[in-house]
Design an enzyme around this catalytic site. Structure first.
Site, PDB file in Angstrom:
ATOM      1  CG  ASP A 111      -1.862  -1.085   1.333  1.00  0.00           C
ATOM      2  OD1 ASP A 111      -1.915  -1.898   0.397  1.00  0.00           O
ATOM      3  OD2 ASP A 111      -2.562  -1.174   2.353  1.00  0.00           O
ATOM      4  CG  ASP A 154      -3.214   3.826  -0.278  1.00  0.00           C
ATOM      5  OD1 ASP A 154      -2.892   4.964   0.119  1.00  0.00           O
ATOM      6  OD2 ASP A 154      -3.836   3.003   0.426  1.00  0.00           O
ATOM      7  CG  HIS A 208      -5.551  -0.977  -1.967  1.00  0.00           C
ATOM      8  ND1 HIS A 208      -5.389  -1.416  -0.684  1.00  0.00           N
ATOM      9  CD2 HIS A 208      -5.204   0.352  -1.978  1.00  0.00           C
ATOM     10  CE1 HIS A 208      -4.946  -0.397   0.066  1.00  0.00           C
ATOM     11  NE2 HIS A 208      -4.835   0.682  -0.709  1.00  0.00           N
ATOM     12  CG  ASP A 221      -3.756  -5.460  -4.513  1.00  0.00           C
ATOM     13  OD1 ASP A 221      -4.831  -5.014  -4.066  1.00  0.00           O
ATOM     14  OD2 ASP A 221      -2.697  -5.473  -3.855  1.00  0.00           O
ATOM     15  CB  CYS A 273      -2.101  -6.717   0.728  1.00  0.00           C
ATOM     16  SG  CYS A 273      -3.580  -6.469  -0.224  1.00  0.00           S
TER      17      CYS A 273
END
Ligand code: ABU
Length: 367
Positions: free
Chosen positions: A123, A201, A250, A252, A352
């Site tokens: 992050d 991020d 995020h 991902d 992460c």
């Protein structure tokens, strides 16, 4: 939406740099794995409210500024230890950040906060080639999160890496939409952050050589994306996608390039695969099987697709995630299994929890 460029494939080589990673799949040599020690519930703030699972709002309200339950931290630490062993057994050098006291208050003239954790290097730091970038994060509780990584950053810099940082944000009230409210199905995405200053991020970007895929989110604004675009310069193309996700934070667990010509998508969020991936094999992640009673403080169950590629074949997958393991085998990959459910509770999975500092390989075009 996205930009496309037809510039010719070219190669940049930096063979001896300790930081070298251009994509998500070149053979992994060195990785940072986060630590969950001292994980602390952040103070209440609109920016959190917009992203937390609704069943966790009460927990966060009651426990603001207090440590997460010790037994959950201990269980997550055990998962991380197993993950470290798995990576080392696969020949990857593992580095860890320094835990810091997350209960210690900090602030600026406008606000004070306590910390969160150093569990998710993905992050906070973005590696693009030989450059490791400290991200200007939008959550006040994460303002000093890079502190845990400073010893490593200094070491990498001394070894020849480029070390950059986005403009340190002020995180004043003007950055936040205090009137933020849930949108209804079909309404355009409404972010809890404004365009007051650049924030992003790292995990809202995913690398594919010269092409980097990004999304606006509850923590990443257009200003932040533009800062990164100019920082990286014309060697890279940032493509900004919008997905069917009213609480994006995020990329991902939404769109994950696995190898040249191979893309993993979240079938709920990616309703139409961008034209850019024409000719690619597109794999639909199976629906998550995480039981409802498993506590997820800060994420959806789609972290089942938050995997880590060790190379174009080997992929680290959660040990109990049988549908995902079966799919990866069917798609021709080699799953490497690791328990990680207890770590998942803290908001992420293998992608992460890591920062791939060094992979073999060079800058290439894959589109
Ligand atoms: N980095 C975790 C993302 C989780 C989610 O999108 O559901």
């Amino acid at each position: 939406m996205f930009q496309r460029s037809n510039s010719a494939v070219s190669v940049t080589e930096h063979p001896s740099c300790p930081v070298n990673s251009f994509n998500e799949w070149d053979p992994l040599e060195e990785v940072i794995v986060g630590v969950v020690d001292g994980a602390t519930v952040p103070p209440s703030h609109i920016a959190l409210k917009a992203t937390l699972p609704t069943d966790q709002l009460e927990f966060f309200r009651k426990n603001a500024g207090k440590p997460f339950p010790a037994e959950r931290v201990t269980a997550a630490k055990k998962d991380l230890e197993e993950f470290v062993h798995v990576l080392e057994a696969e020949g990857v050098k593992v580095r860890r950040p320094q835990p810091v006291d997350q209960l210690k208050a900090f602030g600026t003239p406008g606000w004070t906060s306590t910390g969160l954790y150093a569990a998710m290097p993905r992050d906070v730091l973005l590696v693009v080639g030989n450059d490791v970038i400290e991200c200007p994060m939008a959550w006040r509780s994460r303002y000093f999160e890079t502190s845990s990584y400073r010893p490593l950053l200094k070491e990498y810099f001394r070894g020849g890496a480029r070390w950059s940082a986005g403009p340190k944000p002020e995180l004043r009230d003007e950055l936040y939409d205090y009137d933020w409210a849930e949108t209804s199905e079909g309404e355009p995405f409404r972010s809890v952050i404004t365009e007051y200053e650049p924030t992003f991020d790292a995990a809202d970007f995913i690398r594919c050589g010269r092409d980097i895929f990004a999304q606006r989110s509850m923590v990443t604004n257009d200003f932040g994306i533009e800062w990164l675009r100019r920082h990286l310069g014309p060697e890279y193309r940032i493509h900004v996608f919008e997905f069917a996700d009213s609480h994006p934070m995020h990329i991902d667990a939404t769109l994950v390039p696995l190898a040249p010509g191979k893309l993993l998508i979240n079938p709920e969020r990616v309703r139409k695969v961008p034209e850019l991936f024409k000719g690619w094999d597109v794999f639909h992640a199976p629906r998550p099987i995480m039981p409802d009673e498993h506590t997820l403080y800060m994420t959806s169950k789609w972290i089942n697709m938050n995997i880590l590629m060790l190379d174009e074949q080997r992929v680290v997958v959660e040990r109990s995630d049988e549908p995902m393991i079966a799919c990866f085998k069917e798609w021709g990959f080699k799953p490497i299994l690791c328990n990680f459910r207890n770590f998942n509770s803290f908001g992420g999975s293998f992608h992460c929890a890591t920062l791939d500092v060094r992979r073999q390989g060079t800058l290439q075009s894959y589109l």
